[in-house]
Design a protein around this motif. Structure first.
Motif, PDB file in Angstrom:
ATOM      1  N   MET A   1      77.085  63.389  14.881  1.00 35.73           N
ATOM      2  CA  MET A   1      76.736  63.175  13.454  1.00 35.73           C
ATOM      3  C   MET A   1      77.548  64.092  12.544  1.00 35.73           C
ATOM      4  O   MET A   1      78.204  63.622  11.623  1.00 35.73           O
ATOM      5  CB  MET A   1      75.231  63.417  13.269  1.00 35.73           C
ATOM      6  N   ILE A   2      77.544  65.428  12.860  1.00 37.80           N
ATOM      7  CA  ILE A   2      78.272  66.362  11.994  1.00 37.80           C
ATOM      8  C   ILE A   2      79.766  66.070  12.020  1.00 37.80           C
ATOM      9  O   ILE A   2      80.437  66.118  10.983  1.00 37.80           O
ATOM     10  CB  ILE A   2      77.962  67.852  12.352  1.00 37.80           C
ATOM     11  N   ASN A   3      80.293  65.721  13.212  1.00 37.83           N
ATOM     12  CA  ASN A   3      81.737  65.437  13.287  1.00 37.83           C
ATOM     13  C   ASN A   3      82.110  64.222  12.449  1.00 37.83           C
ATOM     14  O   ASN A   3      83.141  64.213  11.781  1.00 37.83           O
ATOM     15  CB  ASN A   3      82.175  65.267  14.743  1.00 37.83           C
ATOM     16  N   GLU A   4      81.234  63.219  12.471  1.00 41.73           N
ATOM     17  CA  GLU A   4      81.478  62.037  11.632  1.00 41.73           C
ATOM     18  C   GLU A   4      81.470  62.428  10.157  1.00 41.73           C
ATOM     19  O   GLU A   4      82.302  61.968   9.376  1.00 41.73           O
ATOM     20  CB  GLU A   4      80.394  60.966  11.853  1.00 41.73           C
ATOM     21  N   ALA A   5      80.539  63.291   9.792  1.00 43.12           N
ATOM     22  CA  ALA A   5      80.425  63.719   8.391  1.00 43.12           C
ATOM     23  C   ALA A   5      81.683  64.484   7.956  1.00 43.12           C
ATOM     24  O   ALA A   5      82.226  64.244   6.876  1.00 43.12           O
ATOM     25  CB  ALA A   5      79.181  64.596   8.194  1.00 43.12           C
ATOM     26  N   LEU A   6      82.148  65.392   8.833  1.00 42.52           N
ATOM     27  CA  LEU A   6      83.317  66.209   8.474  1.00 42.52           C
ATOM     28  C   LEU A   6      84.580  65.354   8.397  1.00 42.52           C
ATOM     29  O   LEU A   6      85.420  65.540   7.511  1.00 42.52           O
ATOM     30  CB  LEU A   6      83.487  67.362   9.475  1.00 42.52           C
ATOM     31  N   GLU A   7      84.662  64.375   9.314  1.00 42.32           N
ATOM     32  CA  GLU A   7      85.816  63.479   9.289  1.00 42.32           C
ATOM     33  C   GLU A   7      85.798  62.641   8.003  1.00 42.32           C
ATOM     34  O   GLU A   7      86.819  62.478   7.331  1.00 42.32           O
ATOM     35  CB  GLU A   7      85.766  62.572  10.523  1.00 42.32           C
ATOM     36  N   ALA A   8      84.612  62.151   7.661  1.00 43.45           N
ATOM     37  CA  ALA A   8      84.471  61.346   6.439  1.00 43.45           C
ATOM     38  C   ALA A   8      84.877  62.168   5.209  1.00 43.45           C
ATOM     39  O   ALA A   8      85.620  61.697   4.352  1.00 43.45           O
ATOM     40  CB  ALA A   8      83.032  60.854   6.304  1.00 43.45           C
ATOM     41  N   LEU A   9      84.409  63.408   5.142  1.00 45.76           N
ATOM     42  CA  LEU A   9      84.737  64.249   3.980  1.00 45.76           C
ATOM     43  C   LEU A   9      86.236  64.510   3.901  1.00 45.76           C
ATOM     44  O   LEU A   9      86.822  64.493   2.820  1.00 45.76           O
ATOM     45  CB  LEU A   9      83.955  65.567   4.044  1.00 45.76           C
ATOM     46  N   ASN A  10      86.861  64.715   5.057  1.00 49.67           N
ATOM     47  CA  ASN A  10      88.317  64.917   5.082  1.00 49.67           C
ATOM     48  C   ASN A  10      89.081  63.665   4.690  1.00 49.67           C
ATOM     49  O   ASN A  10      90.217  63.755   4.229  1.00 49.67           O
ATOM     50  CB  ASN A  10      88.764  65.415   6.460  1.00 49.67           C
ATOM     51  N   ASN A  11      88.440  62.502   4.886  1.00 42.67           N
ATOM     52  CA  ASN A  11      89.063  61.246   4.443  1.00 42.67           C
ATOM     53  C   ASN A  11      88.723  60.949   2.986  1.00 42.67           C
ATOM     54  O   ASN A  11      89.036  59.874   2.485  1.00 42.67           O
ATOM     55  CB  ASN A  11      88.580  60.075   5.311  1.00 42.67           C
ATOM     56  N   GLY A  12      88.039  61.894   2.322  1.00 43.99           N
ATOM     57  CA  GLY A  12      87.694  61.701   0.920  1.00 43.99           C
ATOM     58  C   GLY A  12      86.507  60.780   0.721  1.00 43.99           C
ATOM     59  O   GLY A  12      86.335  60.214  -0.355  1.00 43.99           O
ATOM     60  N   GLU A  13      85.694  60.599   1.786  1.00 44.46           N
ATOM     61  CA  GLU A  13      84.553  59.687   1.649  1.00 44.46           C
ATOM     62  C   GLU A  13      83.269  60.418   1.250  1.00 44.46           C
ATOM     63  O   GLU A  13      83.151  61.625   1.408  1.00 44.46           O
ATOM     64  CB  GLU A  13      84.315  58.954   2.986  1.00 44.46           C
ATOM     65  N   ILE A  14      82.295  59.611   0.784  1.00 42.14           N
ATOM     66  CA  ILE A  14      80.978  60.124   0.396  1.00 42.14           C
ATOM     67  C   ILE A  14      80.112  60.309   1.647  1.00 42.14           C
ATOM     68  O   ILE A  14      80.149  59.480   2.556  1.00 42.14           O
ATOM     69  CB  ILE A  14      80.281  59.119  -0.557  1.00 42.14           C
ATOM     70  N   MET A 172      82.916  73.842   6.882  1.00 42.39           N
ATOM     71  CA  MET A 172      83.111  73.288   8.233  1.00 42.39           C
ATOM     72  C   MET A 172      84.254  72.279   8.267  1.00 42.39           C
ATOM     73  O   MET A 172      84.957  72.161   9.267  1.00 42.39           O
ATOM     74  CB  MET A 172      81.810  72.638   8.733  1.00 42.39           C
ATOM     75  N   ALA A 173      84.443  71.542   7.168  1.00 40.82           N
ATOM     76  CA  ALA A 173      85.505  70.531   7.114  1.00 40.82           C
ATOM     77  C   ALA A 173      86.865  71.156   6.812  1.00 40.82           C
ATOM     78  O   ALA A 173      87.885  70.469   6.857  1.00 40.82           O
ATOM     79  CB  ALA A 173      85.162  69.474   6.064  1.00 40.82           C
ATOM     80  N   GLY A 174      86.875  72.461   6.476  1.00 41.10           N
ATOM     81  CA  GLY A 174      88.141  73.128   6.147  1.00 41.10           C
ATOM     82  C   GLY A 174      88.688  72.691   4.797  1.00 41.10           C
ATOM     83  O   GLY A 174      89.892  72.708   4.569  1.00 41.10           O
TER      84      GLY A 174
END
Ligand code: 5RP
Ligand code: CA
Ligand code: CA
Ligand code: ZN
Ligand code: ZN
Length: 226
Positions: A1-14, A172-174
């Motif tokens: 779950m957290i990895n999906e969230a961090l990946e989404a944020l790095n892709n500029g997603e909500i 966490m997303a850097g």
């Protein structure tokens, strides 16, 4: 779950984050401020509908020099006693508010349009990303139409609001530790959007939904793993 969230944020997603049943019981839409666009402003304004705020890490807040609104009020209360009487000492869900000042970028016109607010938000993230926090007043004016929030020092360790959870996600997303958060409101009841409906929105739009408890646990694990 957290990895999906961090990946989404790095892709500029909500990403959607529900704080907790013991707190506001609200789900906020969160996005990294460095990826803010007018299109996101429109989507979040229509689909979330709460107050657009920009959480800042306590380090970025210090570098920009932005105080808590309550500190400004306390200092100004010698001249304006009502500011002391308005002391927010009875917030029902937390000890302290994260509110700071409101700002607009100097390039904006009124400051409220989706183009203007996206500009203010993205430019503030870029100012912090580029380490130019000392040039804040050169490029921004106050008061404005974007509310800044000061995260507690150590963020989720010391306060468990969306302000701190947004900053924990950025860390966490850097990403630059400047975020956007906006509460999801319910057009039918006049209340906050029920959690189940926020989850449904996430599914329908392919977005990650996280609870505050999962987010804070992920942050503790992140810290432990060094
Ligand atoms: C500003 C708010 C929202 O609740 C926002 O989520 C930030 O506050 P907090 O850190 O208290 O959750 O009050 O609209
Ligand atoms: Ca709506
Ligand atoms: Ca709040
Ligand atoms: Zn106006
Ligand atoms: Zn909140």
């Amino acid at each position: 779950m957290i990895n999906e969230a961090l990946e989404a944020l790095n892709n500029g997603e909500i990403v959607l984050v529900f704080d907790s049943d013991n707190r506001e019981r609200e789900t906020d839409m969160i996005v990294a401020a460095e990826f803010m666009t007018p299109q996101y402003m429109t989507q979040i304004r229509n689909d979330a509908g709460g107050l657009f705020c920009v959480p800042l890490s306590s380090e970025n807040s210090d570098a920009l020099g932005v105080p808590f609104m309550t500190d400004i009020m306390e200092i100004a209360s010698s001249e304006y006693p009502v500011l002391g009487e308005l002391n927010p000492n009875d917030i029902p869900y937390d000890e302290k508010s994260a509110f700071s000042i409101t700002v607009n970028h100097r390039k904006t016109f009124t400051g409220i349009t989706d183009n203007d607010r996206a500009c203010t938000i993205k430019e503030l993230a870029l100012l912090c990303k580029n380490g130019k926090q000392n040039e804040f007043g050169k490029y921004f004016r106050a008061p404005g139409h974007v509310t800044l929030l000061r995260a507690a020092k150590g963020h989720v360790i010391n306060r468990k609001g969306h302000t701190e959870m947004s900053i924990a996600l950025m860390e966490m997303a850097g990403l630059t530790e400047v975020a956007v958060c906006c509460e999801m409101m319910d057009d039918k009841t006049g209340g906050s959007l029920p959690t189940e409906e926020a989850k449904k929105y996430a599914e329908e739009h392919g977005l990650v939904f996280m609870s505050g408890a999962d987010l804070i646990k992920a942050y503790n694990d992140f810290k432990k793993s060094g």
